[in-house]
Design an enzyme around this catalytic site. Structure first.
Site, mmCIF file in Angstrom:
data_model
loop_
_atom_site.group_PDB
_atom_site.id
_atom_site.type_symbol
_atom_site.label_atom_id
_atom_site.label_comp_id
_atom_site.label_asym_id
_atom_site.label_seq_id
_atom_site.Cartn_x
_atom_site.Cartn_y
_atom_site.Cartn_z
ATOM 1 N N GLY A 1 0.567 -1.280 -0.097
ATOM 2 C CA GLY A 1 0.083 0.205 -0.279
ATOM 3 C C GLY A 1 0.280 1.347 0.091
ATOM 4 O O GLY A 1 2.036 1.727 0.534
ATOM 5 N N CYS B 1 5.097 -5.942 1.424
ATOM 6 C CA CYS B 1 5.742 -5.223 1.393
ATOM 7 C C CYS B 1 4.648 -4.450 2.819
ATOM 8 O O CYS B 1 4.858 -4.773 4.160
ATOM 9 C CB CYS B 1 5.157 -4.066 0.484
ATOM 10 S SG CYS B 1 5.779 -2.812 -0.034
ATOM 11 N N TYR B 2 3.724 -3.357 2.825
ATOM 12 C CA TYR B 2 2.805 -2.772 4.077
ATOM 13 C C TYR B 2 2.291 -3.969 4.611
ATOM 14 O O TYR B 2 2.209 -3.534 5.913
ATOM 15 C CB TYR B 2 1.864 -2.273 3.071
ATOM 16 C CG TYR B 2 1.243 -1.110 4.199
ATOM 17 C CD1 TYR B 2 1.620 0.434 4.495
ATOM 18 C CD2 TYR B 2 -0.476 -1.433 4.294
ATOM 19 C CE1 TYR B 2 1.221 0.487 5.692
ATOM 20 C CE2 TYR B 2 -0.765 -0.993 6.097
ATOM 21 C CZ TYR B 2 0.161 0.849 6.707
ATOM 22 O OH TYR B 2 -0.896 1.011 7.283
ATOM 23 N N HIS C 1 7.820 -7.759 -3.808
ATOM 24 C CA HIS C 1 7.163 -8.051 -3.992
ATOM 25 C C HIS C 1 6.724 -9.887 -4.981
ATOM 26 O O HIS C 1 7.318 -9.351 -6.539
ATOM 27 C CB HIS C 1 5.755 -6.914 -5.223
ATOM 28 C CG HIS C 1 5.497 -5.985 -4.470
ATOM 29 N ND1 HIS C 1 4.963 -5.550 -4.222
ATOM 30 C CD2 HIS C 1 6.524 -4.776 -2.928
ATOM 31 C CE1 HIS C 1 3.989 -4.465 -2.556
ATOM 32 N NE2 HIS C 1 5.806 -3.630 -2.841
ATOM 33 N N GLU D 1 4.731 -10.856 -6.044
ATOM 34 C CA GLU D 1 3.549 -11.202 -7.859
ATOM 35 C C GLU D 1 3.900 -10.135 -8.699
ATOM 36 O O GLU D 1 3.296 -10.866 -9.839
ATOM 37 C CB GLU D 1 2.493 -9.690 -7.409
ATOM 38 C CG GLU D 1 2.437 -8.517 -6.871
ATOM 39 C CD GLU D 1 2.903 -8.663 -5.741
ATOM 40 O OE1 GLU D 1 2.363 -7.291 -4.988
ATOM 41 O OE2 GLU D 1 3.133 -9.304 -4.676
ATOM 42 N N ASP E 1 -12.374 -8.492 -25.244
ATOM 43 C CA ASP E 1 -13.502 -8.443 -23.545
ATOM 44 C C ASP E 1 -14.885 -9.141 -24.313
ATOM 45 O O ASP E 1 -15.133 -9.709 -23.631
ATOM 46 C CB ASP E 1 -13.252 -7.313 -23.338
ATOM 47 C CG ASP E 1 -11.350 -6.886 -21.963
ATOM 48 O OD1 ASP E 1 -10.630 -8.736 -22.638
ATOM 49 O OD2 ASP E 1 -11.090 -6.482 -22.593
ATOM 50 N N SER E 2 -15.312 -7.589 -24.316
ATOM 51 C CA SER E 2 -16.424 -7.876 -25.496
ATOM 52 C C SER E 2 -16.827 -8.720 -26.429
ATOM 53 O O SER E 2 -17.974 -9.636 -26.078
ATOM 54 C CB SER E 2 -17.024 -6.603 -26.181
ATOM 55 O OG SER E 2 -16.264 -6.284 -27.462
ATOM 56 N N LYS F 1 -6.181 -9.856 -18.588
ATOM 57 C CA LYS F 1 -6.516 -10.107 -19.717
ATOM 58 C C LYS F 1 -5.718 -11.961 -20.583
ATOM 59 O O LYS F 1 -7.204 -12.311 -20.527
ATOM 60 C CB LYS F 1 -5.719 -9.485 -20.528
ATOM 61 C CG LYS F 1 -5.471 -9.672 -22.293
ATOM 62 C CD LYS F 1 -7.143 -9.086 -22.550
ATOM 63 C CE LYS F 1 -7.146 -7.178 -21.945
ATOM 64 N NZ LYS F 1 -8.407 -6.505 -22.681
#
Length: 516
Positions: free
Chosen positions: A56, A83-84, A171, A173, A229-230, A372
């Protein structure tokens, strides 16, 4: 409900990446803001096997800083702070966190101790990770051991195997962190003992079931753009509600070359989906006249979309829902809408944040929890063509945010042709699938050039191509110089009104992928 992990969001721009990594490991997860009552409710469910605390932008040393709800610790479930999150854990249990004179941003080398459950299976003890912090843990709380240190001696990880509570200052991720996926997988699969059931087939099954429960027998309107996406959403909704789906394709005048005809051919003719085409170029361009601020342009384009959907919905009997292809990157860049995590706004998205109450349509967003790559995977599972599913992303506001400054028809027409040359040459040179996103940008500045024996004073086109896995971080694509030279010559030679082509070599961060 499948086995799951709660991600408690403290406002990090990387929070959604944690979710993406967990899903890559086959584990379902949900994100809630640190102050959300729903977070504790979700954590208390028996299917929730563990809790991850995100990073954060705040400091735990500040008064009224975000904190971990006390109820989280009463659940006796494994916890991983990032982290935070690690600093908040340390402070909660009585350790010391201080503002340091040495800050760590970007790559950092760490040395780990294999003597804890989280790191015990890692093949190396010295490797590079991604750091982004100023505060640091000086004294771990009682019961915690130092599990890793960075090259400058700062605490990089803490561990308490008895309570199954761990903290990482880096991090995992972010793709820049070596063994990041291994660490997260170790936590959710082995320490939390989650079953890896989150697969494309399961995502589709769940999305269809949830959509049917939400929609019932009422009609759904989908704003179809022809983008990934659509397109995937249209196929998914066709499975879920069948004939109760009506797609509205709005030709804004801000789409790619021949986009309108291609969309109608693909969906209306080949897939047999009910598609209504609305030619609204004049409406959008009139609304954008004189507007040059990118946020204002996005809001205007969003408002025009809503007005058109309102009008079209009034013509469709029993229309009750508007479907949107909102995905995670949209949500996080609009400050984590709905999570309450306090992320800092980067840019707003016209399909994030809800609809005006007077519109009279409820919102259905089956892709909202997906990244995505997950959208593409379920598109393939649904049987959509590879070229459609792996088409580069196109922003909702279209060329409206690829024309810098005021949007004009002649600018859009020029940019459409330049973009088509760039994309067609990428395909011809087998470079399209080697880049994650590529496009042209219109710059509202003129540059002196020489055309034949005469002086020219025309517009500049910027080319942008990036490589990324998650669209949260990206590096510029190192396209061959000969290729860029060829594209530049074609654009300037074939499109009257251009005199210069430049190539964008900015990464994300510090830049965003789109220019606006």
């Amino acid at each position: 409900m499948d086995d799951a992990v709660l991600i408690l969001d403290f406002g990090s721009q990387y929070t959604q990446l944690i979710a993406r990594r967990l899903r890559e490991a086959g584990v379902y997860c949900e994100i809630f803001g640190w102050a959300s009552d729903k977070a504790v409710d979700f954590a208390q469910k028996s299917a929730t096997k563990g809790i991850i605390l995100s990073g954060g932008p705040e400091s735990v040393t500040q008064k009224d800083a975000p904190h971990i709800p006390a109820a989280i610790f009463d659940l006796d479930k494994p916890i991983l702070g990032i982290c935070y999150g690690m600093q908040a854990l340390t402070q909660h249990f009585g350790g010391a966190v201080e503002k340091g004179t040495t800050r760590e941003f970007g790559h950092a080398n760490i040395v780990i101790d294999h003597g804890n459950e989280l790191f015990s299976q890692l093949p190396e003890e010295n490797f590079s990770v991604w750091m982004s912090h100023g505060d640091h843990v000086t004294t771990p709380a009682e019961g915690f051991s130092i599990a890793a240190k960075s090259h400058n001696g700062l605490v990089a990880a803490i561990a308490d195997d008895v309570r199954k509570i761990y903290g990482l200052q880096f991090h995992p991720e972010v793709t820049h962190s070596a063994f990041g996926q291994d660490i997260l997988g170790r936590f959710v699969l082995d320490i939390c003992q989650c079953a890896a059931t989150w697969t494309p087939a399961h995502i589709i099954e769940t999305a269809i079931e949830n959509t049917r429960l939400q929609v019932g027998n009422k009609r759904v309107i989908l704003g179809l753009s022809g983008g990934v996406d659509s397109s995937v959403l249209a196929a998914l909704l066709d499975k879920a509600v069948g004939g109760n789906l009506t797609c509205i394709f709005v030709d804004t005048g801000l789409l790619r070359l021949n986009e309108g005809d291609l969309v109608m051919e693909m969906f209306a003719e080949h897939m047999g989906i009910n598609v209504i085409r609305v030619n609204a170029e004049e409406k959008f361009l009139s609304a954008l006249k004189g507007v040059d601020d990118p946020e204002d342009k996005r809001k205007i384009i969003g408002r025009c979309f809503i007005e058109i959907f309102e009008e079209e919905a009034g013509k469709i009997e029993n229309a009750a829902f508007l479907a949107q292809g909102t995905i995670y990157p949209d949500v996080i860049e609009s400050a984590g809408a709905g999570t309450g995590g306090g992320a800092h706004v980067i840019k707003s998205h016209h399909n994030v944040g809800g609809l005006p109450a007077e519109m009279g349509l409820d919102l259905v967003e089956p892709l909202r929890l997906l990244f995505k790559d997950e959208v593409r995977k379920i598109g393939t599972e649904l049987g959509l063509p590879h070229d459609m599913v792996y088409r580069h992303p196109f922003p909702g506001p279209g060329l409206g945010v690829r024309i810098l400054g005021e949007v004009k028809k002649d600018y859009a027409d020029l940019l459409r042709r330049a973009d088509d040359i760039f994309i067609s040459e990428l395909r011809a040179h087998d470079l399209y699938d080697k880049t994650s996103q590529a496009f042209a940008v219109f710059l509202p500045v003129k540059s002196v050039g020489v055309m034949g024996d005469g002086r020219a004073y025309d517009y500049v086109i910027a080319l942008r191509a990036v490589e990324t896995i998650d669209f949260m971080t990206a590096k510029w694509a190192h396209l061959p110089y000969d290729f860029l030279d060829h594209v530049s010559r074609r654009i300037v030679g074939e499109i009257r009104g251009t005199s210069r082509v430049v190539y964008d070599i900015s990464g994300k961060p510090p830049a965003t992928i789109e220019w606006e």
